[in-house]
Design a protein around this motif. Structure first.
Motif, short mmCIF file in Angstrom:
data_model
loop_
_atom_site.label_atom_id
_atom_site.label_comp_id
_atom_site.label_asym_id
_atom_site.label_seq_id
_atom_site.Cartn_x
_atom_site.Cartn_y
_atom_site.Cartn_z
N GLY A 1 -9.20 -22.42 -93.80
CA GLY A 1 -9.55 -21.29 -93.11
C GLY A 1 -11.33 -21.56 -93.49
N GLU B 1 -12.93 -24.18 -92.17
CA GLU B 1 -13.58 -23.35 -90.88
C GLU B 1 -15.12 -23.37 -91.92
N ARG C 1 -14.31 -19.54 -90.11
CA ARG C 1 -15.28 -18.98 -89.02
C ARG C 1 -14.36 -17.71 -89.32
N ARG D 1 -11.72 -17.13 -90.34
CA ARG D 1 -9.70 -16.82 -90.18
C ARG D 1 -9.05 -17.35 -91.48
N ASP D 2 -8.47 -16.21 -91.40
CA ASP D 2 -8.02 -16.24 -93.58
C ASP D 2 -6.33 -17.27 -92.69
N GLU D 3 -6.11 -16.62 -94.81
CA GLU D 3 -3.85 -17.67 -93.38
C GLU D 3 -3.38 -16.89 -92.18
N ASP D 4 -2.84 -16.05 -92.28
CA ASP D 4 -2.36 -15.25 -91.13
C ASP D 4 -2.77 -15.20 -90.11
N ALA D 5 -4.34 -15.13 -90.22
CA ALA D 5 -5.01 -15.45 -88.41
C ALA D 5 -4.38 -16.74 -87.98
N LEU D 6 -4.52 -17.86 -89.40
CA LEU D 6 -4.25 -19.38 -88.60
C LEU D 6 -2.65 -19.41 -88.09
N LEU E 1 -2.10 -16.46 -85.47
CA LEU E 1 -2.23 -16.49 -83.79
C LEU E 1 -3.14 -17.60 -83.15
N ARG E 2 -3.11 -19.01 -83.35
CA ARG E 2 -3.45 -19.74 -82.46
C ARG E 2 -2.10 -20.19 -81.98
N GLN F 1 5.07 -15.13 -84.60
CA GLN F 1 4.16 -14.75 -83.88
C GLN F 1 4.33 -13.55 -83.86
#
Lengths: 254, 348
Positions: free
Chosen positions: A62, A65, A67, A69-74, A77-78, A243
């Motif tokens: 993250g 990248e 943008r 995005r932290d560990e949880d966003a990655l 939310l993918r 998720q």
């Protein structure tokens, strides 16, 4: 040495991160249901290590990248095509035998990878690998030990792991056959040389299969591409379950 | 975790005092009186031994069955940190089960036999685990309330007269207090979260409150075995004393969270300084205890299925060991890789 773009490094680190995450998630399904209490604890322990590796790697990915995005966003939310884990990691647990086969094949691969990554040109990746290599050595000790016991146990256990090996062997080519990204990262000294990685894996798995009295299945030609985002049907179901809370409550912090 | 049957000795095991045993019994009672620890090789009355086997094994079974309701959320934990903490917690419970089975084994019974008693329904485990975990908030509520209640029960057991049980409990209590804090922290995040999260937390409290306070077992007025267990110093406080302590600690915590305890009769008594609850519905407690709770069937079935599905694995391990020189036999593939860990949680 050429210097890979941030985008390429991001994609490469996701391969490592997602493989640990997805394999850890699979092992998490076992907790409370293993053949004996010791194995329950052993599988939970490995799951915990893998989730820990995934957190460090995803957080780093993250940052690269850039943008936000932290560990949880990655992780949450993918969608499946954005996951970069090798296809073997997402294969279902089935019985304990197949779980152990999957684990040994991947542990031997991760061990070779992390051993080499300790000396990576990417110092942060080297630090993460230094921690992961100790854990993975223990994982392989557990899975290889069980593969041998099951292969050289009873007729039933032998038949079951032989069948598991047959079912999963077709996914091993993806671990060992480099694509352009693997080559680029190896050329930059970030990732290990694919040839060396294959050699270490072949040595380790060869020795385990021999001791387990299991025959190495024939090579299978289909090239699986989980690490490029083309997955088997299983991943979508896993992610649906994993998720569901963050996606149902997108504004919530937990 | 905890078993509600702390005060129910084996029905066949009433203290006897006939013949030459009288002197041994007297010496045993004197040791108890002096607060000495009883150790596995020491003489002990059969009723004491049977009561401990039952209590420790029920406690161990509760840890193992207790892995299921929380394990139900491992694959769905809402963040990676929560997932890791939950796996570690459920793993701790399995570890508690192991120490407790070992403590029970010092009394002369094998783990396999205890497990059989669980699977065929002869042995009990804490009824609290026969309630379902329906939302993520239930994981928080279990940590906060169920582990909170367990700690109240278990801290006195650290001073229990039987040495191996007391020592196992010291380690277990340390870990349980982490679990309780982790559970409260989950509730706090929900209580400070969105409206939907607060509703989830309140719903979990509504469902777990009464079962949690029933974990302490029947009220003293109807508990017939408390006296003997207290005299043997297996038990140090009565069910009602422990329940009251839990309620007094927990009500202000609920207020801090901004959640409402689901008891319209709850009030603080200014004279005794205690929180007094409305009447407890013991018919529900009895129904769950008798096997008619919401998840009795599922919990036992899950244990039986795991046991049956794992039979071939255990047989293979035994066959391998027999071929390669006994129980300590270790595959080369496992042995040549040095383990960096002091404790490898596998059969080696």
């Amino acid at each position: 040495m050429s210097s890979p773009s941030a985008e390429a490094r991001f994609r490469y680190i996701l391969r490592l991160a997602d493989t640990s995450l997805i394999l850890g998630q699979r092992l998490g399904e076992w907790v409370g249901h293993a053949p004996a209490l010791e194995e329950d604890l052993g599988l939970a322990n490995i799951a915990l290590d893998l989730i820990g590796q995934a957190r460090l790697l995803l957080a780093y990915a993250g940052e690269i990248e850039g943008r936000g995005r932290d560990e949880d966003a990655l992780a949450f939310l993918r969608d499946a095509p954005e996951f970069r884990n090798v296809s073997l990691a997402e294969q279902p647990n089935c019985d304990f035998g197949q779980t152990i086969v999957r684990q040994a094949l991947l542990d031997a691969w991760q061990l070779g990878l992390y051993e080499a990554l300790v000396g990576s040109a990417d110092a942060r990746l080297g630090e993460i690998a230094a921690k992961a290599v100790k854990e993975t050595r223990y994982h392989l000790r557990f899975s290889a030990g069980w593969l041998v016991r099951l292969g050289d146990g009873t007729a039933e256990s032998h038949a079951r792991v032989a069948q598991g090996l047959e079912a999963l062997w077709r996914f091993t080519d993806e671990l060992l056959a480099p694509d352009a990204l693997d080559e680029e990262m190896a050329a930059a000294g970030i990732a290990p040389s694919p040839d060396a990685l294959r050699l270490r894996w072949e040595e380790r798995i060869g020795a385990v299969l021999e001791e387990a009295k299991l025959e190495r299945p024939a090579a299978s030609p289909y090239p699986w591409h989980g690490k490029r985002g083309v997955h088997t049907e299983h991943l979508g179901h896993m992610l649906g379950e994993m998720q569901h809370l963050p996606r149902t409550f997108p504004d919530a912090a937990w | 975790m905890y078993t509600q049957a702390l005060d129910s000795p084996a029905p066949e095991a009433r203290p006897g005092s006939s013949g030459g045993q009288a002197a041994l019994e007297r010496r045993f009672e004197e040791r108890i009186e002096r607060d000495e620890k009883i150790e596995p090789k020491d003489w002990m009355p059969d009723a004491y031994r049977q009561t401990l086997i039952r209590q420790i094994s029920q406690h161990a079974h509760s840890e193992i069955v207790g892995m299921l309701p929380e394990g139900n959320w491992i694959t769905r934990a809402p963040s990676l940190r929560r997932k890791a903490v939950l796996i570690a917690k459920v793993q701790d419970e399995g570890g508690h089960g192991m120490y407790l089975y070992s403590a029970a084994e010092t009394l002369g019974i094998a783990r396999a036999e205890l497990l059989e008693q669980l699977l065929d329904g002869r042995a009990k485990y804490s009824s609290i685990f026969n309630y379902p975990t329906l939302t993520w908030a239930d994981v928080g509520a279990i940590g906060w309330l169920v582990d909170g209640a367990a700690i109240m029960n278990q801290i006195p057991i650290c001073r229990c007269s039987y040495g191996p049980y007391a020592r196992a409990m010291v380690r277990i209590c340390k870990e349980e207090s982490f679990h309780q804090r982790q559970g409260f922290e989950i509730m706090l995040a929900l209580a400070r979260g969105t409206g939907e999260q607060r509703a989830m937390a309140q719903d979990a409290l509504n469902r777990w409150w009464w079962p949690s306070i029933m974990m302490f077992g029947p009220s003293d007025a109807t508990s017939t075995h408390t006296a003997q267990s207290m005299r043997w110093r297996i038990k140090r406080f009565t069910n009602d004393e422990l329940r009251q302590k839990f309620i007094d600690v927990t009500v202000p915590q609920a207020e801090f969270l901004g959640l409402k305890i689901p008891d319209p009769a709850l009030r603080r008594d200014e004279i005794s300084q205690h929180y007094l609850t409305g009447p407890i519905d013991w018919s529900e407690f009895k129904a769950v205890l008798q096997g008619n709770g919401p998840c009795n069937h599922e919990r036992l079935q899950a244990r039986r299925t795991a046991h049956e599905a794992g039979r071939w694995v255990r047989e293979a391990a035994a066959a391998y060991a027999a071929k390669h020189g006994g129980r300590g036999a270790q595959p080369r593939s496992a042995a040549h890789i040095a383990s960096p860990r002091a404790e490898a949680p596998c059969h080696e």
